[in-house]
Scaffold this motif. Structure first.
Motif, PDB file in Angstrom:
ATOM      1  N   GLU A  26       0.797  -1.232   0.000  1.00  0.00           N
ATOM      2  CA  GLU A  26       0.000   0.000   0.000  1.00  0.00           C
ATOM      3  C   GLU A  26       0.826   1.276   0.000  1.00  0.00           C
ATOM      4  OE1 GLU A  26      -3.010  -0.254  -0.557  1.00  0.00           O
ATOM      5  OE2 GLU A  26      -3.685  -2.215   0.167  1.00  0.00           O
ATOM      6  N   ASP A  27       2.113   1.191   0.329  1.00  0.00           N
ATOM      7  CA  ASP A  27       2.953   2.397   0.339  1.00  0.00           C
ATOM      8  C   ASP A  27       4.401   2.004   0.034  1.00  0.00           C
ATOM      9  OD1 ASP A  27       4.257   1.600   2.839  1.00  0.00           O
ATOM     10  OD2 ASP A  27       2.372   2.142   3.810  1.00  0.00           O
ATOM     11  N   ASP A  28       5.301   3.003   0.029  1.00  0.00           N
ATOM     12  CA  ASP A  28       6.690   2.735  -0.341  1.00  0.00           C
ATOM     13  C   ASP A  28       7.602   2.558   0.871  1.00  0.00           C
ATOM     14  OD1 ASP A  28       6.638   5.307   0.590  1.00  0.00           O
ATOM     15  OD2 ASP A  28       7.535   6.221  -1.191  1.00  0.00           O
ATOM     16  N   LYS A  29       7.020   2.368   2.053  1.00  0.00           N
ATOM     17  CA  LYS A  29       7.834   2.160   3.242  1.00  0.00           C
ATOM     18  C   LYS A  29       8.453   0.761   3.229  1.00  0.00           C
ATOM     19  CE  LYS A  29       5.387   5.301   6.376  1.00  0.00           C
ATOM     20  NZ  LYS A  29       4.640   5.412   7.660  1.00  0.00           N
ATOM     21  N   LEU A  30       9.643   0.674   3.842  1.00  0.00           N
ATOM     22  CA  LEU A  30      10.296  -0.618   3.992  1.00  0.00           C
ATOM     23  C   LEU A  30       9.538  -1.419   5.048  1.00  0.00           C
ATOM     24  CD1 LEU A  30      12.724  -2.504   3.374  1.00  0.00           C
ATOM     25  CD2 LEU A  30      13.917  -1.360   5.257  1.00  0.00           C
ATOM     26  N   LYS A  31       9.167  -2.656   4.700  1.00  0.00           N
ATOM     27  CA  LYS A  31       8.380  -3.472   5.626  1.00  0.00           C
ATOM     28  C   LYS A  31       8.936  -4.894   5.661  1.00  0.00           C
ATOM     29  CE  LYS A  31       4.523  -2.356   3.454  1.00  0.00           C
ATOM     30  NZ  LYS A  31       4.859  -1.100   2.728  1.00  0.00           N
ATOM     31  N   LYS A  32       9.039  -5.443   6.859  1.00  0.00           N
ATOM     32  CA  LYS A  32       9.489  -6.816   7.044  1.00  0.00           C
ATOM     33  C   LYS A  32       8.354  -7.637   7.646  1.00  0.00           C
ATOM     34  CE  LYS A  32      12.677  -9.674   9.741  1.00  0.00           C
ATOM     35  NZ  LYS A  32      13.795  -9.692  10.714  1.00  0.00           N
ATOM     36  N   ILE A  33       8.031  -8.760   6.990  1.00  0.00           N
ATOM     37  CA  ILE A  33       6.954  -9.619   7.459  1.00  0.00           C
ATOM     38  C   ILE A  33       7.444 -10.421   8.660  1.00  0.00           C
ATOM     39  CG2 ILE A  33       5.315 -11.431   6.782  1.00  0.00           C
ATOM     40  CD1 ILE A  33       6.088 -10.617   3.821  1.00  0.00           C
ATOM     41  N   THR A  34       6.699 -10.372   9.740  1.00  0.00           N
ATOM     42  CA  THR A  34       7.122 -11.058  10.959  1.00  0.00           C
ATOM     43  C   THR A  34       6.284 -12.289  11.288  1.00  0.00           C
ATOM     44  OG1 THR A  34       5.763  -9.533  12.278  1.00  0.00           O
ATOM     45  CG2 THR A  34       8.086  -8.967  11.980  1.00  0.00           C
ATOM     46  N   SER A  35       5.010 -12.287  10.904  1.00  0.00           N
ATOM     47  CA  SER A  35       4.174 -13.457  11.174  1.00  0.00           C
ATOM     48  C   SER A  35       2.995 -13.500  10.220  1.00  0.00           C
ATOM     49  CB  SER A  35       3.672 -13.466  12.626  1.00  0.00           C
ATOM     50  OG  SER A  35       2.885 -12.319  12.900  1.00  0.00           O
ATOM     51  N   VAL A  36       2.460 -14.693  10.051  1.00  0.00           N
ATOM     52  CA  VAL A  36       1.263 -14.913   9.241  1.00  0.00           C
ATOM     53  C   VAL A  36       0.218 -15.552  10.139  1.00  0.00           C
ATOM     54  CG1 VAL A  36       0.301 -15.949   7.158  1.00  0.00           C
ATOM     55  CG2 VAL A  36       2.711 -15.293   7.224  1.00  0.00           C
ATOM     56  N   ILE A  37      -1.013 -15.078  10.031  1.00  0.00           N
ATOM     57  CA  ILE A  37      -2.089 -15.556  10.908  1.00  0.00           C
ATOM     58  C   ILE A  37      -3.132 -16.273  10.058  1.00  0.00           C
ATOM     59  CG2 ILE A  37      -3.708 -14.911  12.734  1.00  0.00           C
ATOM     60  CD1 ILE A  37      -2.083 -12.139  12.691  1.00  0.00           C
ATOM     61  N   PHE A  38      -3.209 -17.587  10.227  1.00  0.00           N
ATOM     62  CA  PHE A  38      -4.122 -18.406   9.440  1.00  0.00           C
ATOM     63  C   PHE A  38      -5.404 -18.672  10.233  1.00  0.00           C
ATOM     64  CE2 PHE A  38       0.114 -19.575   7.915  1.00  0.00           C
ATOM     65  CZ  PHE A  38      -0.037 -19.340   6.555  1.00  0.00           C
ATOM     66  N   PRO A  39      -6.560 -18.235   9.709  1.00  0.00           N
ATOM     67  CA  PRO A  39      -7.826 -18.522  10.408  1.00  0.00           C
ATOM     68  C   PRO A  39      -8.205 -19.991  10.264  1.00  0.00           C
ATOM     69  CG  PRO A  39      -8.245 -17.368   8.350  1.00  0.00           C
ATOM     70  CD  PRO A  39      -6.754 -17.423   8.512  1.00  0.00           C
ATOM     71  N   ILE A  40      -8.780 -20.539  11.326  1.00  0.00           N
ATOM     72  CA  ILE A  40      -9.154 -21.946  11.400  1.00  0.00           C
ATOM     73  C   ILE A  40     -10.559 -22.052  11.985  1.00  0.00           C
ATOM     74  CG2 ILE A  40      -8.694 -24.099  12.659  1.00  0.00           C
ATOM     75  CD1 ILE A  40      -5.731 -23.462  12.457  1.00  0.00           C
ATOM     76  N   THR A  41     -11.353 -22.957  11.446  1.00  0.00           N
ATOM     77  CA  THR A  41     -12.674 -23.235  12.012  1.00  0.00           C
ATOM     78  C   THR A  41     -12.651 -24.604  12.664  1.00  0.00           C
ATOM     79  OG1 THR A  41     -13.861 -21.866  10.413  1.00  0.00           O
ATOM     80  CG2 THR A  41     -15.119 -23.588  11.501  1.00  0.00           C
ATOM     81  N   LEU A  42     -12.993 -24.644  13.939  1.00  0.00           N
ATOM     82  CA  LEU A  42     -13.029 -25.900  14.678  1.00  0.00           C
ATOM     83  C   LEU A  42     -14.420 -26.520  14.592  1.00  0.00           C
ATOM     84  CD1 LEU A  42     -11.072 -24.831  17.887  1.00  0.00           C
ATOM     85  CD2 LEU A  42     -10.176 -25.790  15.763  1.00  0.00           C
ATOM     86  N   GLU A  43     -14.467 -27.840  14.663  1.00  0.00           N
ATOM     87  CA  GLU A  43     -15.736 -28.557  14.600  1.00  0.00           C
ATOM     88  C   GLU A  43     -16.067 -29.168  15.954  1.00  0.00           C
ATOM     89  OE1 GLU A  43     -16.266 -30.765  10.602  1.00  0.00           O
ATOM     90  OE2 GLU A  43     -14.110 -30.696  10.976  1.00  0.00           O
ATOM     91  N   SER A  44     -17.327 -29.083  16.333  1.00  0.00           N
ATOM     92  CA  SER A  44     -17.770 -29.669  17.589  1.00  0.00           C
ATOM     93  C   SER A  44     -17.917 -31.178  17.450  1.00  0.00           C
ATOM     94  CB  SER A  44     -19.110 -29.065  18.023  1.00  0.00           C
ATOM     95  OG  SER A  44     -19.000 -27.666  18.181  1.00  0.00           O
ATOM     96  N   ARG A  45     -17.624 -31.898  18.523  1.00  0.00           N
ATOM     97  CA  ARG A  45     -17.824 -33.347  18.515  1.00  0.00           C
ATOM     98  C   ARG A  45     -19.293 -33.685  18.303  1.00  0.00           C
ATOM     99  NH1 ARG A  45     -13.882 -36.788  20.781  1.00  0.00           N
ATOM    100  NH2 ARG A  45     -12.040 -35.737  21.601  1.00  0.00           N
ATOM    101  N   ASP A  46     -20.142 -32.896  18.925  1.00  0.00           N
ATOM    102  CA  ASP A  46     -21.591 -33.098  18.821  1.00  0.00           C
ATOM    103  C   ASP A  46     -22.155 -32.038  17.882  1.00  0.00           C
ATOM    104  OD1 ASP A  46     -24.334 -33.354  19.121  1.00  0.00           O
ATOM    105  OD2 ASP A  46     -24.266 -33.605  21.294  1.00  0.00           O
ATOM    106  N   TRP A  47     -22.704 -32.448  16.741  1.00  0.00           N
ATOM    107  CA  TRP A  47     -23.216 -31.509  15.749  1.00  0.00           C
ATOM    108  C   TRP A  47     -24.293 -30.597  16.325  1.00  0.00           C
ATOM    109  CZ3 TRP A  47     -21.930 -29.451  11.322  1.00  0.00           C
ATOM    110  CH2 TRP A  47     -22.900 -28.820  10.552  1.00  0.00           C
ATOM    111  N   LYS A  48     -25.111 -31.117  17.224  1.00  0.00           N
ATOM    112  CA  LYS A  48     -26.192 -30.327  17.802  1.00  0.00           C
ATOM    113  C   LYS A  48     -25.659 -29.190  18.675  1.00  0.00           C
ATOM    114  CE  LYS A  48     -29.494 -34.173  17.828  1.00  0.00           C
ATOM    115  NZ  LYS A  48     -30.358 -35.052  18.673  1.00  0.00           N
TER     116      LYS A  48
END
Length: 328
Positions: A143-165
């Motif tokens: 988005e801009d011309d500033k120097l930027k260093k990537i430090t971490s990546v955050i991956f979204p995860i969806t958990l599933e319940s043992r009981d569907w109900k």
């Protein structure tokens, strides 16, 4: 005594079968194992080597496979007939990566820590089900011309319940999983994932204990934000044991029908939530073992059959953190 002899014979047979079934992928230059190499059988089939470069292949597991195609980042591809498979497969280094020099950069400038948050969602029906033949890449524009260093990546995860109900309850017991993922960074080549920014293997193991996101620290790789932006990709390698060792699971199911046997790729947990809150089409996918291994924008009209696209869920909402350095 007879029982003991039978037991020893059984152990010997099992050991012999396993020793011939296991193959190691090795660098021809260094003689070191090539971790997480891709072993493609064609027609959408394939597996991955583990961290020691080992994989298991037998005709009993894959009776209709005649040829194997081995590839790994930084190495030349290699094809080998199944009947010629030996205990070791040697890969040659790509000539254009031989002169690669990894320079550890120390930036002694003041910086601001910034985070682009991931898009989380617990709705199972808004999720991608990972299969090993699919790699998902998400674009991050500069988005801009500033120097930027990537430090971490955050991956979204969806958990599933043992009981569907009880799936809508935050305190419901979650289905356990232990899954190994591979992460890659690509330069942008006219808006499509291009050359790799990092040649080392970046992997992580996710379990239900990580919650609804996994934050991966990549600061040691010194990835500077390219001028034209970059892609970060995620690819499932398979389930692991309790110690994080990749398991040699068969990666597809065979369903017999009137017209013959159909192979369906195995889905792996966790689910990956997609979002409609990003206006651009920033997500690309490719089928690692089929369709020429080419990237396709995740968008209607691109020949992709997905209920996500029918619901206008066009992007996997990955987040990142980075250091934005002030001008000198």
């Amino acid at each position: 005594m007879l029982q003991l002899n039978k037991y020893l014979l059984l152990v010997f047979i099992c050991f012999t079968a396993n020793s011939f079934a296991q193959t190691k992928v090795v660098s021809s230059e260094t003689k070191y194992p090539v971790s997480y190499a891709t072993i493609s059988f064609g027609n959408g089939q394939g597996i991955f080597a583990d961290d020691e470069g080992d994989f298991i292949f037998t005709k009993k597991l894959y009776p209709d496979v005649d040829s194997l195609f081995i590839s790994a980042l930084g190495f030349k591809d290699k094809a080998i007939a199944a009947i010629d498979l030996t205990k070791s497969i040697f890969l040659e280094t790509e000539t254009n990566t031989l002169d690669e020099v990894v320079i550890k950069t120390t930036i002694n400038r003041k910086f601001k820590k910034e985070t682009l948050k991931p898009y989380l969602d617990n709705d199972y029906y808004k999720c991608w089900l990972p299969t090993i033949e699919s790699e998902i890449a998400v674009f991050f524009p500069n988005e801009d011309d500033k120097l930027k260093k990537i430090t971490s990546v955050i991956f979204p995860i969806t958990l599933e319940s043992r009981d569907w109900k009880k799936r809508k309850r935050s305190n419901a017991n979650k289905r356990p999983f232990s899954t190994l993922f591979k992460v890659k960074f690509y330069a942008s080549d006219n808006g499509v994932p291009g050359e790799p920014l990092v040649y080392s293997n970046i992997v992580f193991r996710a379990t239900e204990k990580n919650g609804d996101e996994f934050k991966l620290d990549v600061s040691e790789h010194d990835i500077i934000f390219p001028e034209n932006g970059f892609f970060v990709s995620l690819q499932v390698l398979g389930y692991t044991d309790a110690n994080g060792k990749l398991l040699p699971n068969k990666k597809y199911k065979e369903i017999k029908g009137k017209s013959g046997t159909v192979k369906i790729p195995t889905n792996f947990r966790p689910l990956l939530p997609f979002t409609n809150e990003i206006n651009d089409y920033r997500t690309y996918i490719k089928r690692v073992f089929i369709n020429g291994n080419n990237w396709v924008q995740f968008k209607k009209g691109n020949g992709i059959e997905s209920s996500l696209l029918r619901s206008n869920l066009n992007n996997y909402g990955v987040g990142i953190s980075f250091n934005s350095y002030k001008d000198e």
